[in-house]
Motif scaffolding. Structure first.
Motif, PDB file in Angstrom:
ATOM      1  N   LEU A   1       0.804  -1.270  -0.043  1.00 50.08           N
ATOM      2  CA  LEU A   1       0.053   0.224   0.050  1.00 50.08           C
ATOM      3  C   LEU A   1       0.832   1.149  -0.033  1.00 50.08           C
ATOM      4  O   LEU A   1       0.691   2.235  -0.739  1.00 50.08           O
ATOM      5  N   GLU A   2       1.977   1.115   0.662  1.00 51.49           N
ATOM      6  CA  GLU A   2       2.972   2.350   0.699  1.00 51.49           C
ATOM      7  C   GLU A   2       3.405   2.739  -0.654  1.00 51.49           C
ATOM      8  O   GLU A   2       3.438   3.861  -1.180  1.00 51.49           O
TER       9      GLU A   2
ATOM     10  N   CYS B   1       0.931   4.304  -2.590  1.00 48.79           N
ATOM     11  CA  CYS B   1       0.794   5.870  -2.156  1.00 48.79           C
ATOM     12  C   CYS B   1       1.901   6.762  -2.609  1.00 48.79           C
ATOM     13  O   CYS B   1       1.492   7.988  -2.857  1.00 48.79           O
TER      14      CYS B   1
ATOM     15  N   ILE C   1      -5.582   9.026  -4.375  1.00 52.32           N
ATOM     16  CA  ILE C   1      -5.507   7.531  -3.787  1.00 52.32           C
ATOM     17  C   ILE C   1      -7.210   7.276  -3.680  1.00 52.32           C
ATOM     18  O   ILE C   1      -7.917   8.093  -3.116  1.00 52.32           O
TER      19      ILE C   1
ATOM     20  N   VAL D   1      -9.540   4.133  -1.993  1.00 52.20           N
ATOM     21  CA  VAL D   1      -9.732   3.258  -0.957  1.00 52.20           C
ATOM     22  C   VAL D   1     -10.960   2.618  -1.133  1.00 52.20           C
ATOM     23  O   VAL D   1     -12.007   3.016  -0.957  1.00 52.20           O
TER      24      VAL D   1
ATOM     25  N   TYR E   1      -6.644   1.387   6.685  1.00 55.29           N
ATOM     26  CA  TYR E   1      -6.153   1.870   5.263  1.00 55.29           C
ATOM     27  C   TYR E   1      -5.809   3.134   5.369  1.00 55.29           C
ATOM     28  O   TYR E   1      -4.902   3.861   5.179  1.00 55.29           O
TER      29      TYR E   1
ATOM     30  N   THR F   1      -2.597   4.735   6.945  1.00 56.32           N
ATOM     31  CA  THR F   1      -1.493   4.569   5.826  1.00 56.32           C
ATOM     32  C   THR F   1      -1.620   5.554   5.083  1.00 56.32           C
ATOM     33  O   THR F   1      -0.982   6.512   4.797  1.00 56.32           O
ATOM     34  N   VAL F   2      -2.610   5.571   4.485  1.00 53.56           N
ATOM     35  CA  VAL F   2      -2.986   6.422   3.012  1.00 53.56           C
ATOM     36  C   VAL F   2      -2.972   7.947   3.421  1.00 53.56           C
ATOM     37  O   VAL F   2      -2.465   8.748   2.741  1.00 53.56           O
TER      38      VAL F   2
ATOM     39  N   TYR G   1       0.172  10.545   3.729  1.00 49.49           N
ATOM     40  CA  TYR G   1       0.888  10.925   2.425  1.00 49.49           C
ATOM     41  C   TYR G   1       0.497  12.341   1.832  1.00 49.49           C
ATOM     42  O   TYR G   1       1.099  12.899   0.775  1.00 49.49           O
TER      43      TYR G   1
ATOM     44  N   THR H   1      -7.744  11.960  -1.503  1.00 48.89           N
ATOM     45  CA  THR H   1      -8.104  10.458  -1.062  1.00 48.89           C
ATOM     46  C   THR H   1      -9.731  10.464  -1.368  1.00 48.89           C
ATOM     47  O   THR H   1     -10.369  11.174  -0.609  1.00 48.89           O
TER      48      THR H   1
ATOM     49  N   THR I   1      -4.819  16.248   4.773  1.00 54.18           N
ATOM     50  CA  THR I   1      -5.171  15.583   3.615  1.00 54.18           C
ATOM     51  C   THR I   1      -6.661  15.611   3.224  1.00 54.18           C
ATOM     52  O   THR I   1      -7.629  15.566   4.062  1.00 54.18           O
TER      53      THR I   1
END
Length: 188
Positions: free
Chosen positions: A56-57, A60, A66, A68, A80, A83-84, A87, A91, A116
């Protein structure tokens, strides 16, 4: 997964209509072989012109935006998001956004913390068939779907779109085998 198999064409169609230049460029799957249709990540990527990512990284790092997608498993969205969202890239978190208020609040906190921008919605919020409907004060929407928690968002989004006043709360009550979802607006 139905959404993953349809988003590439929808994004392409939207870009053709708007002149934008987006496509599904990368993909990562938690499970190498889909338990739903037996398709592997490599085969899915080949079909849709995407590059498979090992983590997943990696996805990203390579992506500009992104998505999900775990609509049948919203309990995975928070993990998720952890992590996401760090960045800082725009998203989209598919419906159902979160299985509980606590998890939804945590996702919002993570997004604020990392700055984000993110988005979640039912496609019915944007249904062309509803765009010319008059604003309403009262509305009854019926719906189905195999999983109440997963599909509830669809009639809620239609009602939010059609009601004149902003929706302030939604409550759910059982009536036998059915559920009645009552939405309260600012004026009742």
């Amino acid at each position: 997964e139905w959404h993953a198999n349809n988003y590439p064409a929808w994004i392409k169609e939207c870009c053709e209509q708007t002149g934008m230049d987006y496509r599904i460029a990368y993909a990562w799957a938690e499970k190498e072989i889909s338990p739903l249709d037996g398709i592997g990540t490599d085969a899915w990527c080949e079909k849709f012109g995407a590059e498979p990512c090992n983590t997943l990284e990696e996805l990203c790092e390579k992506s500009d935006v992104i998505m999900v997608l775990a609509p049948g498993n919203p309990e995975k969205h928070l993990a998720y998001a952890r992590t996401v969202l760090r960045y800082g890239k725009p998203t989209y978190i598919d419906k159902t956004f979160a299985p509980s208020l606590a998890e939804a609040e945590e996702i919002f906190r993570l997004a604020r913390q990392s700055g984000t921008a993110f988005f979640s919605s039912s496609a019915l919020r944007y249904a062309e068939e509803l765009k010319d409907a008059p604003e309403l004060n009262n509305l009854i929407v019926t719906g189905g779907g195999g999983n109440f928690a997963e599909y509830l968002i669809h009639p809620v989004e239609m009602a939010v779109l059609l009601l004149k006043d902003p929706v302030q709360s939604v409550s759910v009550k059982r009536q036998g085998d059915q559920r009645l979802c009552e939405m309260r607006t600012e004026h009742g």
